[in-house]
Design an enzyme around this catalytic site. Structure first.
Site, mmCIF file in Angstrom:
data_model
loop_
_atom_site.group_PDB
_atom_site.id
_atom_site.type_symbol
_atom_site.label_atom_id
_atom_site.label_comp_id
_atom_site.label_asym_id
_atom_site.label_seq_id
_atom_site.Cartn_x
_atom_site.Cartn_y
_atom_site.Cartn_z
ATOM 1 N N GLY A 52 -27.239 -49.449 -11.474
ATOM 2 C CA GLY A 52 -27.208 -50.500 -12.489
ATOM 3 C C GLY A 52 -28.319 -50.447 -13.523
ATOM 4 N N GLU A 106 -35.249 -52.892 -12.181
ATOM 5 C CA GLU A 106 -33.988 -53.292 -11.558
ATOM 6 C C GLU A 106 -33.099 -53.960 -12.593
ATOM 7 O OE1 GLU A 106 -31.677 -53.011 -9.701
ATOM 8 O OE2 GLU A 106 -31.718 -54.271 -7.917
ATOM 9 N N ASP A 107 -31.795 -53.886 -12.375
ATOM 10 C CA ASP A 107 -30.879 -54.527 -13.320
ATOM 11 C C ASP A 107 -30.920 -56.052 -13.211
ATOM 12 O OD1 ASP A 107 -29.648 -54.571 -10.842
ATOM 13 O OD2 ASP A 107 -27.808 -53.567 -11.471
ATOM 14 N N ASP A 110 -31.257 -61.288 -8.356
ATOM 15 C CA ASP A 110 -30.285 -62.312 -7.964
ATOM 16 C C ASP A 110 -30.864 -63.013 -6.737
ATOM 17 O OD1 ASP A 110 -27.944 -63.785 -7.795
ATOM 18 O OD2 ASP A 110 -26.693 -62.158 -7.101
ATOM 19 N N SER A 111 -30.328 -62.776 -5.547
ATOM 20 C CA SER A 111 -30.930 -63.409 -4.354
ATOM 21 C C SER A 111 -32.293 -62.796 -4.054
ATOM 22 C CB SER A 111 -30.010 -63.233 -3.149
ATOM 23 O OG SER A 111 -30.097 -61.912 -2.655
ATOM 24 N N GLY A 112 -32.506 -61.580 -4.516
ATOM 25 C CA GLY A 112 -33.770 -60.889 -4.261
ATOM 26 C C GLY A 112 -33.693 -59.951 -3.068
ATOM 27 N N THR A 114 -31.899 -57.150 -2.475
ATOM 28 C CA THR A 114 -31.980 -55.729 -2.803
ATOM 29 C C THR A 114 -33.401 -55.358 -3.228
ATOM 30 O OG1 THR A 114 -29.738 -55.901 -3.658
ATOM 31 C CG2 THR A 114 -30.935 -53.891 -4.183
ATOM 32 N N LEU A 115 -33.956 -56.176 -4.096
ATOM 33 C CA LEU A 115 -35.305 -55.900 -4.593
ATOM 34 C C LEU A 115 -36.331 -55.910 -3.469
ATOM 35 C CD1 LEU A 115 -35.753 -57.654 -8.032
ATOM 36 C CD2 LEU A 115 -36.365 -55.309 -7.424
ATOM 37 N N LYS A 138 -31.352 -64.143 -12.560
ATOM 38 C CA LYS A 138 -30.354 -65.218 -12.439
ATOM 39 C C LYS A 138 -31.021 -66.470 -11.906
ATOM 40 C CE LYS A 138 -25.969 -62.898 -11.773
ATOM 41 N NZ LYS A 138 -24.784 -62.777 -10.920
ATOM 42 N N PHE A 159 -21.117 -63.849 -13.174
ATOM 43 C CA PHE A 159 -21.040 -62.418 -12.892
ATOM 44 C C PHE A 159 -20.935 -61.650 -14.204
ATOM 45 C CE2 PHE A 159 -19.274 -58.361 -11.662
ATOM 46 C CZ PHE A 159 -20.086 -58.043 -10.582
ATOM 47 N N ASP A 166 -21.800 -53.010 -13.318
ATOM 48 C CA ASP A 166 -20.391 -52.714 -13.070
ATOM 49 C C ASP A 166 -19.648 -53.825 -12.353
ATOM 50 O OD1 ASP A 166 -21.714 -52.368 -10.510
ATOM 51 O OD2 ASP A 166 -19.852 -51.456 -9.828
ATOM 52 N N ARG A 172 -19.582 -50.232 -16.892
ATOM 53 C CA ARG A 172 -20.995 -49.870 -17.048
ATOM 54 C C ARG A 172 -21.300 -49.404 -18.467
ATOM 55 N NH1 ARG A 172 -23.558 -49.653 -12.020
ATOM 56 N NH2 ARG A 172 -22.325 -48.907 -10.258
#
Ligand code: 5GP
Ligand code: MG
Length: 186
Positions: A52, A106-107, A110-112, A114-115, A138, A159, A166, A172
């Site tokens: 992303g 990072e793209d 969000d919830s955090g 992945t980061l 977000k 979203f 994507d 993308r």
């Protein structure tokens, strides 16, 4: 002209364009200038999160005027439009990060989740410090609070696709960032 069956539309599938090419370019230039100021005389390594952040990383790197290197990690938690419980890491870092100044690119914050995985993984390599730069933040409750120092755009919980982002690997390539029409995934 009729579309072959199974081939999705592109711009018509957006309910709204949130940021156009020009707004994205200006925001990336602005962040690039700040980073160039903050990382003067340091040993900057950008670590982009695939896939992303790919276009953001490419544009941001060229908006940064101080010397730096970049690398890529593969990590993702989304399946379609809903986050999955599991964060998958499928590409590790190859540069030596020890003692260096890492900026994770990072793209979307969000919830955090992945980061947090990427952040913890990067810290294992013992960099001097780690900061985070997100294209989009977000406005949602976080599962993990992280040192996100640079943000290009803040949005509500919609979203979005385009500029690297994507839905099922499509959209993308859009030059804008737009909200995907819920009809596309409902
Ligand atoms: P988190 O782990 O913070 O919940 O989710 C972050 C990841 O989910 C982002 O890196 C991004 O890949 C994906 N994601 C979150 N929100 C969106 C969105 O609105 N659109 C797209 N395309 N991906 C998103
Ligand atoms: Mg991602």
């Amino acid at each position: 002209m009729t579309r072959p069956a199974g081939v999705p539309r592109v711009h018509e599938d957006l309910s709204e364009v949130l940021f156009d090419e020009e707004e994205i370019r200006a925001a990336v230039e602005r962040i690039g200038a700040r980073i160039s100021e903050d990382y003067r005389d340091r040993d900057l390594v950008l670590v982009g999160v695939l896939k992303g952040s790919l276009f953001f990383l490419a544009d941001l790197s060229r908006a940064i005027s101080v010397p730096h290197q970049f690398d890529l990690v593969g990590a993702h938690s989304y399946r379609g439009v809903k986050p999955s419980e599991q964060v998958t890491v499928d590409k590790d870092i190859s540069l030596d990060l020890r003692g260096r100044d890492v900026l994770i690119v990072e793209d979307i914050y969000d919830s955090g989740k992945t980061l947090k995985v990427v952040y913890d993984m990067v810290r294992l390599y013992q960099p001097a410090n780690v900061e985070i730069c997100a294209l989009i933040s977000k406005n949602v409750p976080r599962e993990a609070d992280l040192p996100v120092k640079y943000v290009a755009f803040e949005i509500e919980d919609v979203f979005v696709v385009g500029y690297g982002l994507d839905y099922r690997e499509r959209y993308r390539h859009l030059k804008c960032i737009g909200a995907l029409n819920p009809e596309v995934y409902e």
